[in-house]
Design an enzyme around this catalytic site. Structure first.
Site, PDB file in Angstrom:
ATOM      1  N   GLN A 182      33.400  30.259  92.410  1.00  0.00           N
ATOM      2  CA  GLN A 182      31.800  30.176  92.548  1.00  0.00           C
ATOM      3  C   GLN A 182      31.420  29.355  93.728  1.00  0.00           C
ATOM      4  OE1 GLN A 182      33.351  29.765  89.580  1.00  0.00           O
ATOM      5  NE2 GLN A 182      32.062  30.548  88.113  1.00  0.00           N
ATOM      6  N   ASP A 223      25.486  22.866  82.205  1.00  0.00           N
ATOM      7  CA  ASP A 223      25.510  24.201  81.332  1.00  0.00           C
ATOM      8  C   ASP A 223      24.592  23.661  79.994  1.00  0.00           C
ATOM      9  OD1 ASP A 223      27.715  24.880  83.185  1.00  0.00           O
ATOM     10  OD2 ASP A 223      26.617  26.697  82.531  1.00  0.00           O
ATOM     11  N   LYS A 234      30.851  23.246  85.113  1.00  0.00           N
ATOM     12  CA  LYS A 234      31.860  23.939  85.340  1.00  0.00           C
ATOM     13  C   LYS A 234      33.333  22.972  85.421  1.00  0.00           C
ATOM     14  CE  LYS A 234      32.314  27.409  85.967  1.00  0.00           C
ATOM     15  NZ  LYS A 234      32.846  28.327  84.822  1.00  0.00           N
TER      16      LYS A 234
HETATM   17  O1  MRU Z   1      30.745  29.927  84.533  1.00  0.00           O
HETATM   18  P1  MRU Z   1      29.350  29.970  85.250  1.00  0.00           P
HETATM   19  O2  MRU Z   1      29.754  30.381  86.652  1.00  0.00           O
HETATM   20  O3  MRU Z   1      28.226  30.589  84.715  1.00  0.00           O
HETATM   21  O4  MRU Z   1      29.302  28.356  85.563  1.00  0.00           O
HETATM   22  C1  MRU Z   1      28.101  27.883  86.115  1.00  0.00           C
HETATM   23  C2  MRU Z   1      27.993  26.311  86.330  1.00  0.00           C
HETATM   24  O5  MRU Z   1      28.905  25.523  85.536  1.00  0.00           O
HETATM   25  C3  MRU Z   1      26.743  25.860  86.906  1.00  0.00           C
HETATM   26  O6  MRU Z   1      27.268  24.666  87.605  1.00  0.00           O
HETATM   27  C4  MRU Z   1      25.798  25.542  85.895  1.00  0.00           C
HETATM   28  O7  MRU Z   1      25.402  26.565  85.086  1.00  0.00           O
HETATM   29  C5  MRU Z   1      24.672  25.096  86.657  1.00  0.00           C
HETATM   30  S1  MRU Z   1      23.571  26.452  87.379  1.00  0.00           S
HETATM   31  C6  MRU Z   1      22.209  25.997  87.843  1.00  0.00           C
END
Ligand code: MRU
Length: 349
Positions: A182, A223, A234
């Site tokens: 990402q 999250d 993440k």
């Molecule tokens: O698995 P993902 O790509 O949905 O994980 C996203 C993250 O861990 C982001 O850092 C988190 O959602 C914050 S987004 C503003």
């Protein structure tokens, strides 16, 4: 919505005509990032409710619950998903005595309100967090907590954007963020579009740059944040926080109040999503590990509150111990009424 699995090589948009398409987009991470998942969930429920053909109240309620169940089973860790579903369920509850057509309208209005609020909240978070960023700072971020992960502007990247827009001379180190990249695919794409100076690094380089005094601050998204401040983000975020502590680099989390789960006391209670082994054995569809290799693929880890210098929210910046500093906002946010500034336990409030 833009299909995030195709970025940065292709900018392809998906138009969902039913809630199953939205549920699939969340599950397969065409849309991802906690706030974006929450808004998509609300939109998916509104779309699903709109498409129910029956005008019989009982039948409508049955189908509405099926829609909510399908959306809630997509991904387990980002609490914004469940927060948004609850807001939609509350709207149904409030309007349950009305005709089905009015209930549908109320659900659509609520989904639009959730999307609009998200945008406003991200801008506020950016403003609040920008005070922490000094002219000349090098900021490390992990994963993508940008406009793609929200309706626009983002959370951690909102702080970066606000500081940059204030004219501060900043530079961002972007962790590539294996396994799904990402950082490399999405954060780099976003920052480059806005000409915000950045350097992409592999995840295992963060310690090197911290030890060479090349990183002044870490800002990441979240999250799910427990009432004590323990933060699921993440996979790899925890390692970054340990490196930051060792190297005396302040580590900040930027997240809206909708990411704080006041129902859980600590990060031990956060369910960590385990994803498919192919995400580790393959990169962009190309196999990189031997056939049949045993794989573990937790999508998130928990950074303990003690490693976090501050939690940047739309209300201000909470500091350790978070159980105290976040508490007042918890009571207020549950009522969804108060949008004014609070000053309890803040660093800049
Ligand atoms: O698995 P993902 O790509 O949905 O994980 C996203 C993250 O861990 C982001 O850092 C988190 O959602 C914050 S987004 C503003």
């Amino acid at each position: 919505m833009i299909d995030q699995t195709r970025l940065p090589l292709e900018e392809v948009f998906i138009e969902c005509g039913d809630y199953l398409c939205v549920a699939d987009a969340i599950k397969t991470m065409k849309v991802r990032g906690a706030p974006a998942i929450g808004v998509s969930a609300a939109m998916g429920i509104a779309l699903g409710a709109k498409n129910i053909s029956s005008t019989d109240k009982m039948e409508f309620l049955n189908q509405f619950n099926q829609i909510c169940d399908a959306i809630s089973s997509t991904r387990p860790t980002a609490v914004n998903l469940f927060w948004a579903i609850n807001r939609m369920k509350n709207i149904l509850e409030k309007n349950k005595d009305l005709d089905v057509s009015f209930i549908k309208e109320a659900l659509v209005d609520e989904a639009i309100l959730i999307a609009n609020e998200d945008e406003e909240v991200c801008r506020k978070m950016g403003e609040n967090g920008a005070v922490l960023i000094e002219d000349g700072d090098n900021v490390l971020t992990h994963c993508n907590a940008g406009a793609l992960a929200a309706v626009s502007y983002g959370t951690a990247l909102a702080v970066v954007r606000a500081a940059f827009n204030q004219g501060k001379n900043i530079h961002v180190y972007v962790d590539e963020t294996r396994p799904l990249l990402q950082g490399a695919r999405l954060t780099a794409w976003e920052l480059m579009k806005e000409n915000i100076p950045m350097t992409l690094i592999a995840d295992n380089m963060a310690g090197y740059f911290m030890s060479k005094n090349k990183i002044d601050k870490v800002v990441v998204g979240a999250d799910r944040i427990a009432a004590n401040g323990d933060t699921a983000n993440k996979i790899g975020t925890y390692s970054v926080s340990v490196l930051a502590k060792e190297n005396n680099v302040p580590f900040y989390v930027a997240a809206p109040l909708s990411t704080i789960d006041f129902n859980i006391k600590s990060g031990d209670e956060i369910i960590i999503e385990e994803r498919a082994p192919e995400e580790v054995t393959h990169i962009q569809g190309k196999q990189i590990a031997p056939d049949g290799v045993k794989v573990a693929n937790p999508a998130f880890d928990v950074t303990p509150a003690k490693n976090i210098a501050g939690i940047i929210t739309e209300k201000g910046i909470a500091k350790f111990p978070f159980t105290e500093s976040l508490k007042t906002w918890g009571h207020k946010s549950q009522s969804h009424k108060d949008t004014s500034e609070e000053t309890c336990g803040l660093m800049n409030g």
